[in-house]
Write a protein that holds these residues in place. Structure first.
Motif, PDB file in Angstrom:
ATOM      1  N   VAL A 179       7.438   8.343  -2.007  1.00 36.88           N
ATOM      2  CA  VAL A 179       6.222   9.092  -2.367  1.00 36.88           C
ATOM      3  C   VAL A 179       5.065   8.223  -1.910  1.00 36.88           C
ATOM      4  O   VAL A 179       4.914   7.101  -2.380  1.00 36.88           O
ATOM      5  CB  VAL A 179       6.144   9.305  -3.892  1.00 36.88           C
ATOM      6  CG1 VAL A 179       4.820   9.959  -4.268  1.00 36.88           C
ATOM      7  CG2 VAL A 179       7.321  10.123  -4.384  1.00 36.88           C
ATOM      8  N   ASP A 180       4.280   8.695  -0.994  1.00 40.33           N
ATOM      9  CA  ASP A 180       3.282   7.812  -0.404  1.00 40.33           C
ATOM     10  C   ASP A 180       2.086   7.537  -1.302  1.00 40.33           C
ATOM     11  O   ASP A 180       1.531   6.447  -1.291  1.00 40.33           O
ATOM     12  CB  ASP A 180       2.780   8.425   0.916  1.00 40.33           C
ATOM     13  CG  ASP A 180       3.834   8.315   1.992  1.00 40.33           C
ATOM     14  OD1 ASP A 180       4.646   7.383   1.923  1.00 40.33           O
ATOM     15  OD2 ASP A 180       3.855   9.177   2.888  1.00 40.33           O
ATOM     16  N   SER A 181       1.660   8.526  -2.066  1.00 37.67           N
ATOM     17  CA  SER A 181       0.371   8.377  -2.731  1.00 37.67           C
ATOM     18  C   SER A 181       0.477   7.803  -4.146  1.00 37.67           C
ATOM     19  O   SER A 181       1.454   8.023  -4.853  1.00 37.67           O
ATOM     20  CB  SER A 181      -0.323   9.732  -2.764  1.00 37.67           C
ATOM     21  OG  SER A 181       0.522  10.675  -3.369  1.00 37.67           O
ATOM     22  N   ARG A 182      -0.532   7.050  -4.518  1.00 40.67           N
ATOM     23  CA  ARG A 182      -0.665   6.543  -5.881  1.00 40.67           C
ATOM     24  C   ARG A 182      -1.293   7.620  -6.760  1.00 40.67           C
ATOM     25  O   ARG A 182      -1.908   8.561  -6.255  1.00 40.67           O
ATOM     26  CB  ARG A 182      -1.579   5.324  -5.897  1.00 40.67           C
ATOM     27  CG  ARG A 182      -1.010   4.121  -5.165  1.00 40.67           C
ATOM     28  CD  ARG A 182      -2.049   3.020  -5.122  1.00 40.67           C
ATOM     29  NE  ARG A 182      -1.496   1.787  -4.573  1.00 40.67           N
ATOM     30  CZ  ARG A 182      -2.164   0.639  -4.516  1.00 40.67           C
ATOM     31  NH1 ARG A 182      -3.417   0.588  -4.964  1.00 40.67           N
ATOM     32  NH2 ARG A 182      -1.602  -0.442  -4.021  1.00 40.67           N
ATOM     33  N   LEU A 183      -1.202   7.446  -8.062  1.00 46.41           N
ATOM     34  CA  LEU A 183      -1.863   8.391  -8.962  1.00 46.41           C
ATOM     35  C   LEU A 183      -2.421   7.655 -10.165  1.00 46.41           C
ATOM     36  O   LEU A 183      -2.096   6.483 -10.402  1.00 46.41           O
ATOM     37  CB  LEU A 183      -0.903   9.513  -9.372  1.00 46.41           C
ATOM     38  CG  LEU A 183       0.456   9.166  -9.962  1.00 46.41           C
ATOM     39  CD1 LEU A 183       0.297   8.781 -11.435  1.00 46.41           C
ATOM     40  CD2 LEU A 183       1.367  10.373  -9.853  1.00 46.41           C
TER      41      LEU A 183
END
Lengths: 85, 85, 85, 85, 85
Positions: free
Chosen positions: E35-39
């Motif tokens: 999963v590439d994106s941070r949250l």
């Protein structure tokens, strides 16, 4: 929400009964949003091909019609003259 | 919502009881949507392999069956003759 | 949730009635989140262009306004001095 | 929904109380779905490592357990002999 | 759900009133999830920077706090010694 251009529509005669009367539009997000994929949204505001619209996705698409199986709705038309790029 | 082609189906005998009788179809979005991934959707309208369908995702897939654990449903069949490219 | 910078706004005169008074802002996620796409969010906290904000998406955007068709809301302004990179 | 292979599990002792007893499995979507990312899903059907499963995401994961903070659940095991490629 | 590492936190003084007391953590999914994106997730379990956590997204983040506008919550801390790669 996304802003997109209405680029087409699609017709489904055999469908869930609650969808009767729904108009399904194909919406292409404006390039500046960098959203690659198009989506299909039901029209709530009388949008036409070529217009720039505001689309709400998910359960937001059903706040006015809770029993209709849709996950995207055109909820506004962007004013002419808006700088969308 | 997305428009896709039914490209297969899948069978699950050991499953949540509420899913009994559900037909799980594999749907491939049409290329013009630029959605890369396929998804699995339950069929609500009698769709067959090779047909083009309208799929609702998220809680929209459960408006008619609130207690069934599904997140995608085929809710319409696209009319023949639609220009999908 | 995401953190982003308010990079613009958009006006829609013809829209669902329940959206009257909503301010639609275009938000660009901060680079360190590696979220490529921008989104449109309604403003709940008086955010201005150039400010860094916290955005809640999905049904979270409607906890205070359940009948409004929005799927993203600015729910906080990030304090100056936060290290966002 | 997606079809995936159970490739691992993960243990969390310090967690929300309502998650007590939940089994968290790591699921890798089958290649033909072209979904790149893996996800963590709670098991509802007694799935084991190496099995192919059906996963429901979003609020669908909570239809049987509304008060548990999970967003993905294994709701079926795909029958042996299914052609998944 | 995803497993990620807490890599930072963020402070918002001007925010929706119902968010008072919420701690916003930046979470980076573990590489093996692809999963590439941070949250950004609110913390429910006392997680600290550097810890590996379980994050629930969407309405799952609000099962214990229905009126708070959040769409991601840290709901567990992964046990030391888990093989996360």
């Amino acid at each position: 929400m996304i802003i997109g251009k209405v680029v087409g529509s699609v017709v489904s005669t055999r469908k869930c009964e609650t969808l009767t009367g729904s108009k399904f539009m194909i919406v292409e997000p404006i390039p500046s949003l960098k959203v690659d994929s198009r989506l299909v949204a039901v029209d709530r505001v009388g949008a036409g091909i070529g217009e720039y619209v505001l689309v709400a996705t998910g359960s937001a698409a059903r706040v006015d019609v809770p029993n209709v199986p849709v996950d995207a709705a055109i909820v506004g038309i962007i004013d002419d003259g808006s700088n969308l790029e």
